[in-house]
Design a protein around this motif. Structure first.
Motif, PDB file in Angstrom:
ATOM      1  N   LYS A   7       0.836  -1.234  -0.057  1.00  0.00           N
ATOM      2  CA  LYS A   7      -0.010  -0.103   0.034  1.00  0.00           C
ATOM      3  C   LYS A   7       1.018   1.270  -0.058  1.00  0.00           C
ATOM      4  O   LYS A   7       1.790   1.394   0.733  1.00  0.00           O
ATOM      5  N   ALA A   8       0.360   2.172  -0.794  1.00  0.00           N
ATOM      6  CA  ALA A   8       1.602   3.434  -0.955  1.00  0.00           C
ATOM      7  C   ALA A   8       0.476   4.638  -1.072  1.00  0.00           C
ATOM      8  O   ALA A   8      -0.574   4.593  -1.771  1.00  0.00           O
ATOM      9  N   GLU A  45      -3.772   7.209  -3.796  1.00  0.00           N
ATOM     10  CA  GLU A  45      -3.229   5.795  -3.215  1.00  0.00           C
ATOM     11  C   GLU A  45      -3.164   4.742  -4.140  1.00  0.00           C
ATOM     12  O   GLU A  45      -3.945   4.505  -4.946  1.00  0.00           O
ATOM     13  N   GLU A  46      -2.598   3.677  -3.751  1.00  0.00           N
ATOM     14  CA  GLU A  46      -2.555   2.368  -4.455  1.00  0.00           C
ATOM     15  C   GLU A  46      -2.538   1.156  -3.469  1.00  0.00           C
ATOM     16  O   GLU A  46      -1.723   1.517  -2.435  1.00  0.00           O
ATOM     17  N   ILE A  47      -3.128   0.285  -4.003  1.00  0.00           N
ATOM     18  CA  ILE A  47      -2.837  -0.883  -3.066  1.00  0.00           C
ATOM     19  C   ILE A  47      -2.882  -2.043  -3.960  1.00  0.00           C
ATOM     20  O   ILE A  47      -3.612  -2.151  -4.748  1.00  0.00           O
ATOM     21  N   SER A  48      -1.875  -3.037  -3.928  1.00  0.00           N
ATOM     22  CA  SER A  48      -1.731  -4.065  -4.731  1.00  0.00           C
ATOM     23  C   SER A  48      -1.274  -5.418  -3.916  1.00  0.00           C
ATOM     24  O   SER A  48      -0.869  -5.181  -2.720  1.00  0.00           O
ATOM     25  N   ILE A  49      -1.822  -6.465  -4.385  1.00  0.00           N
ATOM     26  CA  ILE A  49      -1.453  -7.762  -3.770  1.00  0.00           C
ATOM     27  C   ILE A  49      -1.089  -8.628  -4.994  1.00  0.00           C
ATOM     28  O   ILE A  49      -1.662  -8.838  -6.045  1.00  0.00           O
ATOM     29  N   SER A  50       0.142  -9.278  -4.682  1.00  0.00           N
ATOM     30  CA  SER A  50       0.641 -10.277  -5.439  1.00  0.00           C
ATOM     31  C   SER A  50       0.576 -11.777  -4.640  1.00  0.00           C
ATOM     32  O   SER A  50       0.818 -11.669  -3.638  1.00  0.00           O
ATOM     33  N   GLY A  81       4.808   7.813   0.839  1.00  0.00           N
ATOM     34  CA  GLY A  81       4.680   6.845   1.990  1.00  0.00           C
ATOM     35  C   GLY A  81       4.282   5.354   1.360  1.00  0.00           C
ATOM     36  O   GLY A  81       3.502   5.386   0.459  1.00  0.00           O
ATOM     37  N   PHE A  82       4.704   4.396   2.174  1.00  0.00           N
ATOM     38  CA  PHE A  82       4.281   2.882   1.888  1.00  0.00           C
ATOM     39  C   PHE A  82       4.424   2.270   2.943  1.00  0.00           C
ATOM     40  O   PHE A  82       5.000   2.451   3.902  1.00  0.00           O
TER      41      PHE A  82
END
Length: 82
Positions: A7-8, A45-50, A81-82
């Motif tokens: 998350k950033a 913002e961004e949220i990623s799931i790998s 920020g992340f």
């Protein structure tokens, strides 16, 4: 299977950021076994799931020189920020 969540908050995004993301995803899948990558972003913002088959694959990807360079740019410019 393992999931990595990132998350950033965006900083200064540029054209390199736009092109590098898909390239890095392809490398993660082709060379390191990433099963799936899902990302959602808003204007700030961004949220990623790998998803990964094992911890060794995650560690190998984290150590990849291209990924390391992208993380350094993220810390310096792309993310506040992340």
């Amino acid at each position: 299977m393992y999931a990595v969540i990132f998350k950033a908050t965006f900083g200064e995004l540029d054209q390199e950021y736009e092109f590098l993301g898909p390239e890095l995803r392809q490398i993660a899948e082709a060379e390191y076994g990433c099963i799936e990558f899902v990302a959602v972003a808003t204007a700030s913002e961004e949220i990623s799931i790998s998803y990964w088959p094992d911890l060794e694959s995650i560690q190998a990807w984290k150590s990849d020189a291209r990924h390391q360079a992208a993380m350094a740019k993220g810390r310096a410019k792309w993310y506040r920020g992340f």
